[in-house]
Design a protein around this motif. Sequence first.
Motif, short mmCIF file in Angstrom:
data_model
loop_
_atom_site.label_atom_id
_atom_site.label_comp_id
_atom_site.label_asym_id
_atom_site.label_seq_id
_atom_site.Cartn_x
_atom_site.Cartn_y
_atom_site.Cartn_z
N TYR B 57 -5.78 -38.50 -5.62
CA TYR B 57 -6.67 -39.47 -5.18
C TYR B 57 -7.32 -39.16 -3.67
O TYR B 57 -8.50 -39.44 -3.92
N LYS B 58 -6.36 -38.70 -2.91
CA LYS B 58 -7.02 -38.56 -1.56
C LYS B 58 -8.08 -37.37 -1.43
O LYS B 58 -9.05 -37.22 -0.90
N ASN B 59 -7.77 -36.38 -2.52
CA ASN B 59 -8.68 -35.29 -2.42
C ASN B 59 -9.84 -35.15 -3.71
O ASN B 59 -10.29 -34.20 -3.91
N LEU B 60 -9.81 -36.22 -4.09
CA LEU B 60 -10.68 -36.24 -5.32
C LEU B 60 -12.20 -36.10 -5.09
O LEU B 60 -12.82 -35.11 -5.84
N ASP B 61 -12.66 -36.10 -3.90
CA ASP B 61 -14.04 -35.53 -3.51
C ASP B 61 -14.08 -34.21 -3.40
O ASP B 61 -15.07 -33.51 -3.37
N LYS B 62 -12.64 -33.52 -3.53
CA LYS B 62 -12.82 -32.12 -3.26
C LYS B 62 -12.84 -31.37 -4.54
O LYS B 62 -13.08 -30.20 -4.75
N TYR B 63 -12.51 -32.12 -5.75
CA TYR B 63 -12.47 -31.63 -6.91
C TYR B 63 -13.80 -31.26 -7.42
O TYR B 63 -14.78 -32.07 -7.34
N ASN B 64 -13.72 -30.00 -7.73
CA ASN B 64 -15.20 -29.67 -8.33
C ASN B 64 -15.13 -29.44 -9.93
O ASN B 64 -14.36 -28.60 -10.55
N ALA B 65 -16.15 -29.95 -10.44
CA ALA B 65 -16.55 -30.19 -12.01
C ALA B 65 -16.53 -28.93 -12.55
O ALA B 65 -16.44 -29.05 -13.91
N SER B 66 -16.67 -27.84 -11.89
CA SER B 66 -17.10 -26.54 -12.62
C SER B 66 -15.69 -25.95 -13.26
O SER B 66 -15.72 -25.04 -14.03
N HIS B 67 -14.32 -26.85 -12.54
CA HIS B 67 -13.21 -26.22 -13.21
C HIS B 67 -12.59 -27.44 -14.08
O HIS B 67 -13.31 -28.57 -13.91
N LYS B 68 -11.65 -27.21 -14.77
CA LYS B 68 -11.18 -28.19 -15.73
C LYS B 68 -10.29 -29.27 -14.77
O LYS B 68 -9.60 -28.67 -13.79
N PHE B 69 -10.35 -30.46 -14.97
CA PHE B 69 -9.51 -31.47 -14.36
C PHE B 69 -8.14 -31.19 -14.42
O PHE B 69 -7.11 -31.21 -13.52
#
Lengths: 198, 189
Positions: B57-69
Amino acid sequence: MSTSHMNERMHQYLDEELTGAELEEFESHITTCADCQSELKELDSAMHQFAQTDWVKAPAGFTENLMEQLNAMHPPKRNWRVPIMKYTGVAAAVLLVFGLGVSITAPEKFALQADNTQGLVVADNKVIVPAGTEYNGDLVIQNGDVEVRGKVNGNVTTLNGRVYRMAGADISGETEEVDQAAEKVAYYAKRLWHDLAK
Amino acid sequence: MELMEIRIVKRAQKGDRLAFAELVELYKDKLYNLGYRMLGNPQEAEDIAQEAFLRAYKNLDKYNASHKFSTWIYRIATNLCIDRMRKKKASYSLDAEVDGIEGGDMYTRLSSPDLGPEDEVMRTETQREVQDAIEALPENYRAAVILKYLHDMSLQEIADVLEVPVSTVKTRIHRGREALRAGLRHQSR
């Protein structure tokens, strides 16, 4: 644990990486070599048992607990989008009902609203402020025009009508022509607001 | 499924808590199971799963949609598990120096004496042997084998989760298989 001469091949086989001649060679070797056979069987059986372990699941209420914890750690920010969306509907409904009310109650015929009619000339759906006269107060004319030749100390508003300023006209307040139904609603809303504020 | 998940993730990234709760629902069993198999007990499994989600949750903004969640969230959970295993091992060996190893193996040490309903799963002999065999594996092998055989991941996915080359994943799985074979050997007769 014994590892046979074919150990590397065996894992490749289990990873399904052997094809063609390699696969054939490996399979024919397995049928003849007892050591390799038992080794493969052991590996296969171990992994089978492993894969068969129970799929344990998160305890009941896991998500609820987590979300509670999350809300405590990061209090939710006020999200304006949702309330705005919610209230737009309400506002539209209020406006619609109000608008209907206005269009029903608003008189279609000529009408003059004024604090007094002294010195005003009313003729032919028209209100005239004669030249040289001075009118104190606001004028609201519905479904008619107003011709200002003299002085008005106040606002002049027409609903479905025009304001004509003739030579020598002097209006101290605001002049407004309200034509559209929507503007009429806005005007009534404004007036209602004004009345409420008083 | 994939597309739906992408949309949920996007909503969660915009701050939609309900969307995040949906992601938790989707992954809670997977992460819990991973934690359970990696660490060997329900309490730690729950802790790890919870921590993984909070961290996500804290790092959700760092997740990059080019990889699988799924890769991303599994990576967070796996790293937490490996960290905890290393810490545990360090404190365990420290304890071992003080009071010796007679008290029992890692497994009896970790499970609390009052067995909760979750421990029922561990009751059967085979289940317990398998879990013992898993826990005898070094953490890196353990993660690779669990992801492959219990979470049905491809070698490439495992490589993405563990951030190592596919060849390394293969080696770890080969060694993991050999260790499990040794641990469960008597059963195969």
